[in-house]
Design an enzyme around this catalytic site. Structure first.
Site, PDB file in Angstrom:
ATOM      1  N   GLY A   1       0.833  -1.209   0.000  1.00 42.22           N
ATOM      2  CA  GLY A   1       0.000   0.000   0.000  1.00 42.22           C
ATOM      3  C   GLY A   1       0.861   1.250   0.000  1.00 42.22           C
ATOM      4  O   GLY A   1       0.589   2.223  -0.710  1.00 42.22           O
TER       5      GLY A   1
ATOM      6  N   GLU B   1      14.880  -4.678  11.811  1.00 42.90           N
ATOM      7  CA  GLU B   1      13.995  -4.559  12.975  1.00 42.90           C
ATOM      8  C   GLU B   1      13.812  -3.086  13.334  1.00 42.90           C
ATOM      9  O   GLU B   1      14.793  -2.316  13.309  1.00 42.90           O
ATOM     10  CB  GLU B   1      14.639  -5.282  14.155  1.00 42.90           C
ATOM     11  CG  GLU B   1      13.624  -6.027  14.985  1.00 42.90           C
ATOM     12  CD  GLU B   1      14.284  -6.656  16.186  1.00 42.90           C
ATOM     13  OE1 GLU B   1      13.748  -6.480  17.294  1.00 42.90           O
ATOM     14  OE2 GLU B   1      15.346  -7.284  16.002  1.00 42.90           O
TER      15      GLU B   1
ATOM     16  N   ASP C   1       7.973   5.733   7.661  1.00 41.90           N
ATOM     17  CA  ASP C   1       7.485   5.103   8.878  1.00 41.90           C
ATOM     18  C   ASP C   1       6.248   5.873   9.290  1.00 41.90           C
ATOM     19  O   ASP C   1       6.265   7.109   9.357  1.00 41.90           O
ATOM     20  CB  ASP C   1       8.520   5.088  10.005  1.00 41.90           C
ATOM     21  CG  ASP C   1       8.123   4.056  11.049  1.00 41.90           C
ATOM     22  OD1 ASP C   1       8.113   2.854  10.713  1.00 41.90           O
ATOM     23  OD2 ASP C   1       7.763   4.434  12.181  1.00 41.90           O
ATOM     24  N   SER C   2       5.180   5.148   9.509  1.00 45.03           N
ATOM     25  CA  SER C   2       3.926   5.844   9.751  1.00 45.03           C
ATOM     26  C   SER C   2       3.058   5.038  10.698  1.00 45.03           C
ATOM     27  O   SER C   2       3.371   3.901  11.040  1.00 45.03           O
ATOM     28  CB  SER C   2       3.199   6.077   8.423  1.00 45.03           C
ATOM     29  OG  SER C   2       3.229   4.918   7.626  1.00 45.03           O
TER      30      SER C   2
ATOM     31  N   PHE D   1      -5.347   1.110   2.443  1.00 46.04           N
ATOM     32  CA  PHE D   1      -4.771  -0.018   3.175  1.00 46.04           C
ATOM     33  C   PHE D   1      -4.809   0.300   4.669  1.00 46.04           C
ATOM     34  O   PHE D   1      -5.249   1.376   5.090  1.00 46.04           O
ATOM     35  CB  PHE D   1      -3.335  -0.288   2.704  1.00 46.04           C
ATOM     36  CG  PHE D   1      -2.351   0.817   3.027  1.00 46.04           C
ATOM     37  CD1 PHE D   1      -2.278   1.948   2.238  1.00 46.04           C
ATOM     38  CD2 PHE D   1      -1.505   0.723   4.125  1.00 46.04           C
ATOM     39  CE1 PHE D   1      -1.372   2.972   2.533  1.00 46.04           C
ATOM     40  CE2 PHE D   1      -0.595   1.734   4.431  1.00 46.04           C
ATOM     41  CZ  PHE D   1      -0.537   2.861   3.631  1.00 46.04           C
TER      42      PHE D   1
END
Ligand code: IMP
Length: 199
Positions: free
Chosen positions: A18, A46, A75-76, A158
């Site tokens: 997505g 990680e 990054d969300s 998504f």
């Protein structure tokens, strides 16, 4: 020191399909060839940091190192006011493994019902990080504000899109035309800042 991002190959440091679609929609019209970490079979590092920016940098650094090309990461997550900002950086983890975002949305809804929350406001947050192979790096953060609805509605987008109603609208991100979501999302907000600085 500021630096421009030259059009060409850009590695999207994500395995989330997505996100790849949205990042391609944002960058490809500007002359970038967006190739995802998933397509290149790169390992997923990680995410050990406690901020969106920290985790975005982990992903972009790993992809730039593995490919020798400039890497872009996203990054969300969603921060729910009545839950003190949770799930926040742990949004994907709330979906378990393998990822089940209906389960994650349900978990948020149950947590809101358990505390009889009247405040259903939430915000999506996105940090975009760009890391060059020589170690130069830049980060940009964007937000999108709204409220959470239940049950989920809509088939597009998504993740948490089916429960997120952006401010000023009555339909969810998953019911909005993708082009409209892309114009008003947290990712678009971060992208505008990136564009002003790097393009
Ligand atoms: P991560 O950045 O890979 O740790 O995961 C972020 C998670 O936040 C995603 O898997 C989605 O569940 C959620 N998320 C981030 N951006 C969006 C969005 O635009 N719509 C819906 N969910 C999102």
């Amino acid at each position: 020191m500021s630096r421009k991002l030259q059009p060409g190959r850009l590695v999207a440091a994500t395995h989330n399909k997505g996100k790849v679609v949205e990042l391609k929609d944002l960058f490809e019209p500007l002359g970038f060839e967006v190739v995802s970490a998933g397509d290149l079979d790169l390992d997923e590092p990680e995410e050990t940091e406690f901020t969106f920016t920290g985790n975005a940098l982990i992903k972009a650094r790993a992809a730039a190192k593995a490919t020798g090309a400039p890497a872009l990461s996203d990054d969300s997550g969603i921060a729910v006011t009545a839950l003190g900002g949770m799930p926040g950086v742990n949004t994907a983890d709330w979906a378990g493994y393998p990822r089940d975002f209906y389960k994650a949305m349900q978990k948020v809804e149950t947590a809101l019902q358990d505390i009889k929350a009247e405040d259903r406001s939430a915000k999506f947050v996105c940090c975009l990080a760009v890391v060059w192979p020589d170690g130069h790096e830049m980060t940009f953060e964007g937000e999108s504000h709204g409220t959470l609805t239940w049950p989920p509605r809509g088939k597009m987008g998504f993740g948490f899109d089916p429960v997120f109603v952006p401010v000023g609208r009555t339909i969810t991100f998953a019911e909005l035309d993708p082009a409209e979501k892309h114009a008003m999302s947290h990712r678009a907000d971060a992208f505008k800042k990136l564009q002003a600085a790097l393009l």
